[in-house]
Scaffold this motif. Structure first.
Motif: not given
Length: 288
Positions: A105-115, A121-128
């Protein structure tokens, strides 16, 4: 008071001494784990409920009687051998399935895209991420053979499963051998729940006056009072002893004694015997 609930499987209630036959198709030592679970079961938290007769004694009987190991293939003959070594029941059966299967199965994650300048962190990027789910399964057919009759006192198929997940950044899948052992132990617990009695709390009403006995002597009064006090203290076994002696001294002609004795027998799991004394008490009642 603490009462005893008889085994769910009625045919095994008088089986306390058991031996384990090998389970067919057992390549993982599942029978040994189940045997250990049964052998360590206690009803009172102290003394093991079942007495195990070691499996190696079966081989000794085969050698002493000049019998071939093919005797163990026949359930009736297994029961005969079990009886020879003093066992009241033989636990046998076969392992039907030991397996594992994977799904994903795919599980959702998020990580910081910019600081910002302060490192916040000012924006986040979603990925699986792709995760693995591994399901382990164990099933076994277990039988209890009554050595007195050669009949199957109990037979049932037990199934246990466990699922573990592992993602690249989280979780782990344990060693398969340990999981199989854990599932076998659960099967042992399930078997115990069917073939062994259990304790539970029961609220009962005892008759606290020996009102249907004219002029009881001092010994009879003392037996009655002691039986009541021990029962109230949770020592039903001692209460039974006092009331049995009292009942015998009165030739069981007191409905009060019969009733109290029946209540204590029921609390001890002696259902058939308790029914006899409930009936005797009812026959002696002279008023509603």
């Amino acid at each position: 008071i603490t009462a005893i609930e008889p085994a769910e499987a009625e045919g095994v209630n008088n089986i306390r001494v058991v031996t384990f036959d090998y389970l067919a198709n057992d390549r993982y030592g599942i029978g040994g784990v189940i045997e250990g679970a049964v052998g360590s079961y206690t009803l009172d938290g102290n003394k093991p409920y079942f007495k195990l007769v070691e499996r190696k004694n079966l081989n000794s009987i085969l050698n002493e009687q000049s019998l071939s190991s093919t005797w163990l293939v026949d359930p009736e003959k297994r029961a005969q051998i079990g009886k020879m070594i003093g066992a009241e029941g033989v636990i046998t059966g076969e392992v039907l399935n030991v397996s594992s299967s994977d799904s994903y199965h795919d599980s959702s994650r998020s990580r910081c895209a910019s600081q910002n300048a302060k490192g916040h962190c000012t924006s986040y990027q979603s990925y699986t991420v792709r995760c693995t789910d591994r399901t382990f399964s164990v099933s076994a057919l277990l039988k209890v053979i009554n050595t007195s009759t050669g009949d199957h006192a109990y037979s049932n198929t037990f199934n246990e499963q466990a699922t573990y997940s592992k993602c690249p950044d989280h979780g782990s899948i344990p060693d398969g051998g340990q999981v199989v052992s854990d599932l076998a132990n659960k099967i042992g617990s399930s078997l115990i729940s069917k073939i062994a009695p259990t304790k539970y709390n029961l609220e009962v009403t005892l008759l606290e006056k020996l009102k249907d006995v004219d002029d009881p002597n001092n010994t009879q009064e003392q037996l009655f009072e002691s039986g009541i006090e021990f029962a109230k203290a949770g020592r039903v076994d001692k209460g039974l002893d006092f009331f049995k002696r009292l009942g015998e001294s009165l030739e069981w002609k007191s409905y009060v004694v019969n009733y109290n004795y029946a209540v204590m027998l029921e609390a001890s799991g002696e259902l058939l015997e308790s029914q006899k004394h409930y009936k005797a008490a009812d026959n002696l009642v002279t008023e509603p």
